[in-house]
Design a protein around this motif. Structure first.
Motif, short mmCIF file in Angstrom:
data_model
loop_
_atom_site.label_atom_id
_atom_site.label_comp_id
_atom_site.label_asym_id
_atom_site.label_seq_id
_atom_site.Cartn_x
_atom_site.Cartn_y
_atom_site.Cartn_z
N THR A 62 -2.18 -2.57 6.70
CA THR A 62 -1.95 -3.63 6.30
C THR A 62 -1.05 -3.13 4.60
O THR A 62 -2.42 -2.53 4.33
CB THR A 62 -2.89 -4.62 6.83
OG1 THR A 62 -3.54 -4.97 7.87
CG2 THR A 62 -1.99 -5.82 6.29
N ILE A 63 -0.26 -3.51 4.83
CA ILE A 63 0.46 -3.51 3.21
C ILE A 63 0.69 -4.44 2.73
O ILE A 63 1.34 -5.29 3.17
CB ILE A 63 1.60 -2.52 3.01
CG1 ILE A 63 0.95 -1.26 4.23
CG2 ILE A 63 1.20 -2.45 2.04
CD1 ILE A 63 2.22 -0.70 3.97
N VAL A 64 0.06 -5.12 1.39
CA VAL A 64 1.02 -6.62 0.80
C VAL A 64 1.23 -5.59 -0.40
O VAL A 64 0.71 -4.77 -1.22
CB VAL A 64 0.14 -7.63 0.38
CG1 VAL A 64 0.35 -8.39 -0.44
CG2 VAL A 64 -0.19 -7.65 1.22
N TYR A 65 2.68 -5.79 -0.78
CA TYR A 65 3.35 -5.31 -1.68
C TYR A 65 4.72 -6.80 -2.58
O TYR A 65 5.26 -7.32 -1.93
CB TYR A 65 4.04 -3.67 -1.26
CG TYR A 65 5.24 -4.46 -0.29
CD1 TYR A 65 6.65 -4.36 -0.54
CD2 TYR A 65 5.19 -4.19 0.82
CE1 TYR A 65 6.97 -4.59 0.59
CE2 TYR A 65 6.14 -4.43 1.73
CZ TYR A 65 7.43 -4.68 1.97
OH TYR A 65 8.05 -4.66 2.40
N SER A 66 4.92 -6.31 -3.32
CA SER A 66 5.99 -6.92 -4.57
C SER A 66 7.66 -5.85 -3.53
O SER A 66 7.72 -5.11 -3.55
CB SER A 66 6.07 -6.74 -5.42
OG SER A 66 7.12 -7.48 -6.57
#
Length: 140
Positions: A62-66
């Motif tokens: 799971t990745i959260v990125y700009s």
């Protein structure tokens, strides 16, 4: 035996530091240093746990990125192509005007699953990465 303390400097976004300060206050730490030492210990434990992943595994990254970070989307895509033989699916979600969530499902040798996650977490602009693994169920 008393350990020698080393002083370091860390640059953090104001919002991240403010949130960290709130948490260390809620948890009752006596100082930022105590909270940072605890966070580093947890990071080391997590790293050692991830390093111990062997055999066939199913993994979820799971990745959260700009999505404003220049080149980040291309780099994430390149990594997913590199590990295409073990990636079974991915899901992309627009969280808000600045952030995206990517969920990548993998099945393969545990070391390859871990390596894919580590490659993604090292990219500039990635705010959070979580790898969860489990066995494929045969030995359960």
């Amino acid at each position: 035996m008393e350990q020698e303390l080393m002083r370091i400097g860390v640059s953090l976004p104001e919002k991240l530091l403010s949130r960290f300060d709130e948490i260390i206050t809620q948890r009752g730490y006596s100082s930022r240093s105590e909270g940072i030492r605890d966070a580093i210990r947890n990071y080391i434990i997590h790293y050692e746990w991830m390093s111990d992943v062997e055999g066939e595994r199913v993994g979820v990254i799971t990745i959260v990125y700009s999505h404003h970070q220049r080149g980040l989307v291309d780099n994430l895509t390149d990594i997913q192509h590199e590990f295409g033989n073990i990636i079974t699916s991915s899901l992309h979600v627009h969280l808000d005007k600045d952030n995206c969530l990517e969920v990548v499902i993998l099945r393969g040798e545990g070391k390859d699953v871990r390596r894919a996650a580590e490659r993604m977490m090292a990219l500039k602009g990635v705010k959070h990465v979580k790898l969860t693994t489990t066995s494929v169920g045969a030995e359960l």
